[in-house]
Write a protein that holds these residues in place. Structure first.
Motif, short mmCIF file in Angstrom:
data_model
loop_
_atom_site.label_atom_id
_atom_site.label_comp_id
_atom_site.label_asym_id
_atom_site.label_seq_id
_atom_site.Cartn_x
_atom_site.Cartn_y
_atom_site.Cartn_z
N PHE A 20 0.83 -1.21 0.00
CA PHE A 20 0.00 0.00 0.00
C PHE A 20 0.87 1.26 0.00
O PHE A 20 0.61 2.20 -0.76
CB PHE A 20 -0.95 0.02 1.20
CG PHE A 20 -2.14 -0.89 1.06
CD1 PHE A 20 -3.11 -0.64 0.08
CD2 PHE A 20 -2.31 -1.97 1.90
CE1 PHE A 20 -4.22 -1.47 -0.06
CE2 PHE A 20 -3.42 -2.80 1.77
CZ PHE A 20 -4.37 -2.55 0.79
N LYS A 21 1.89 1.28 0.82
CA LYS A 21 2.78 2.45 0.88
C LYS A 21 3.52 2.65 -0.44
O LYS A 21 3.64 3.77 -0.92
CB LYS A 21 3.79 2.29 2.03
CG LYS A 21 3.17 2.45 3.39
CD LYS A 21 4.20 2.24 4.50
CE LYS A 21 3.51 2.24 5.85
NZ LYS A 21 4.41 1.86 6.93
N ASN A 22 4.00 1.56 -1.00
CA ASN A 22 4.73 1.67 -2.27
C ASN A 22 3.83 2.10 -3.42
O ASN A 22 4.26 2.84 -4.30
CB ASN A 22 5.43 0.35 -2.59
CG ASN A 22 6.62 0.10 -1.69
OD1 ASN A 22 7.38 1.00 -1.38
ND2 ASN A 22 6.78 -1.14 -1.25
N LEU A 23 2.59 1.64 -3.42
CA LEU A 23 1.66 2.09 -4.45
C LEU A 23 1.39 3.58 -4.31
O LEU A 23 1.36 4.32 -5.30
CB LEU A 23 0.34 1.32 -4.38
CG LEU A 23 0.36 -0.11 -4.92
CD1 LEU A 23 -0.96 -0.80 -4.63
CD2 LEU A 23 0.67 -0.13 -6.41
N ALA A 24 1.20 4.02 -3.07
CA ALA A 24 0.92 5.45 -2.82
C ALA A 24 2.07 6.34 -3.27
O ALA A 24 1.84 7.45 -3.77
CB ALA A 24 0.63 5.67 -1.34
N SER A 25 3.29 5.84 -3.15
CA SER A 25 4.45 6.65 -3.54
C SER A 25 4.95 6.32 -4.95
O SER A 25 6.02 6.77 -5.35
CB SER A 25 5.58 6.46 -2.53
OG SER A 25 6.02 5.11 -2.54
N ALA A 26 4.17 5.55 -5.69
CA ALA A 26 4.49 5.17 -7.07
C ALA A 26 5.81 4.40 -7.17
O ALA A 26 6.50 4.43 -8.18
CB ALA A 26 4.50 6.39 -8.00
N ASN A 27 6.14 3.66 -6.12
CA ASN A 27 7.32 2.81 -6.11
C ASN A 27 6.86 1.40 -6.52
O ASN A 27 6.75 0.50 -5.69
CB ASN A 27 7.97 2.82 -4.73
CG ASN A 27 9.31 2.12 -4.71
OD1 ASN A 27 9.69 1.46 -5.67
ND2 ASN A 27 10.01 2.25 -3.60
N TYR A 28 6.59 1.26 -7.80
CA TYR A 28 5.93 0.05 -8.29
C TYR A 28 6.82 -1.19 -8.22
O TYR A 28 6.32 -2.29 -7.95
CB TYR A 28 5.39 0.27 -9.69
CG TYR A 28 4.42 1.43 -9.75
CD1 TYR A 28 3.36 1.50 -8.86
CD2 TYR A 28 4.59 2.47 -10.66
CE1 TYR A 28 2.48 2.57 -8.88
CE2 TYR A 28 3.71 3.54 -10.69
CZ TYR A 28 2.66 3.58 -9.80
OH TYR A 28 1.79 4.64 -9.81
N ASN A 29 8.12 -1.05 -8.45
CA ASN A 29 9.00 -2.21 -8.37
C ASN A 29 9.00 -2.80 -6.97
O ASN A 29 8.97 -4.02 -6.81
CB ASN A 29 10.43 -1.85 -8.79
CG ASN A 29 10.55 -1.70 -10.29
OD1 ASN A 29 9.80 -2.31 -11.05
ND2 ASN A 29 11.50 -0.90 -10.74
N SER A 30 9.03 -1.95 -5.96
CA SER A 30 8.99 -2.44 -4.58
C SER A 30 7.63 -3.05 -4.26
O SER A 30 7.55 -4.07 -3.57
CB SER A 30 9.31 -1.32 -3.60
OG SER A 30 10.65 -0.92 -3.74
N ALA A 31 6.57 -2.45 -4.77
CA ALA A 31 5.22 -3.00 -4.56
C ALA A 31 5.13 -4.40 -5.17
O ALA A 31 4.57 -5.31 -4.55
CB ALA A 31 4.16 -2.09 -5.17
N ILE A 32 5.70 -4.56 -6.35
CA ILE A 32 5.70 -5.87 -7.00
C ILE A 32 6.50 -6.87 -6.17
O ILE A 32 6.04 -7.99 -5.93
CB ILE A 32 6.25 -5.76 -8.44
CG1 ILE A 32 5.23 -5.03 -9.33
CG2 ILE A 32 6.58 -7.13 -9.01
CD1 ILE A 32 5.79 -4.59 -10.68
N GLY A 33 7.66 -6.47 -5.70
CA GLY A 33 8.49 -7.37 -4.90
C GLY A 33 7.80 -7.82 -3.63
O GLY A 33 7.84 -9.01 -3.27
N GLU A 34 7.17 -6.89 -2.93
CA GLU A 34 6.45 -7.24 -1.69
C GLU A 34 5.28 -8.17 -1.99
O GLU A 34 5.03 -9.12 -1.23
CB GLU A 34 5.96 -5.97 -0.99
CG GLU A 34 7.05 -5.06 -0.47
CD GLU A 34 7.78 -5.58 0.76
OE1 GLU A 34 7.34 -6.59 1.35
OE2 GLU A 34 8.78 -4.95 1.14
#
Length: 167
Positions: free
Chosen positions: A108-122
């Motif tokens: 959720f945090k990574n999506l909010a900050s547009a950090n999509y690679n980290s969101a995918i990894g999590e």
């Protein structure tokens, strides 16, 4: 007459905005390997964009991961002194607890900050955790937690595919 034209124009604009779908859910879901699940999960969504669709899938993943944790906990308590069962269900509890307390909040945090690679990894970590849980049991042997593990895996992989659309 001029006032009537303005009112008609405003009504037409409102109708255009209100009458069109908020997001083409079907188009998004058609781009995934989990089309049926995607449409089922998102059919009632009020998402306005693909990021919100991803968040809706992650919210469902969080709910199912919590249910999986509690199911594993119940099975752990009912293992009846069988050390092997205790260990298997403890592994599942650990995997789902980590998903609920660490990985999915980070998504959720990574999506909010547009950090999509980290969101995918999590999100992939959540999918892997469900597989780790399921691998605790004999292959082909139906387990009381198998359906939970499959749901978490499928939701996680669906979320990964949708998040990749944001890159």
């Amino acid at each position: 007459m001029e006032q009537a034209m303005r009112v008609l124009f405003v009504l037409m604009c409102l109708c255009f905005v209100q009458c069109r779908p908020l997001i083409p859910i079907t188009q998004t879901c058609n781009k995934t390997s989990y089309r049926t699940l995607c449409i089922f999960i998102l059919s009632g969504s009020r998402a306005k964009d693909v990021k919100q669709l991803a968040q809706a899938v992650i919210a469902n993943d969080l709910t199912v991961s919590k249910s999986s944790f509690y199911k594993a906990k119940d099975l752990f308590r009912g293992a009846g002194g069988d050390r092997g069962s205790y260990e298997r269900y403890a592994t599942c509890m650990e995997q789902y607890d980590t998903a609920v307390s660490t990985h999915l909040p980070a998504v959720f945090k990574n999506l909010a900050s547009a950090n999509y690679n980290s969101a995918i990894g999590e999100t992939q970590s959540v999918a892997t955790g469900s597989q780790v849980c399921q691998r605790q049991f004999a292959a082909g042997d139906p387990t009381p937690i198998a359906n939970y593990s499959k749901q978490v895996y499928d939701l996680s992989m669906l979320a990964v595919e949708i998040i990749k659309m944001l890159e």
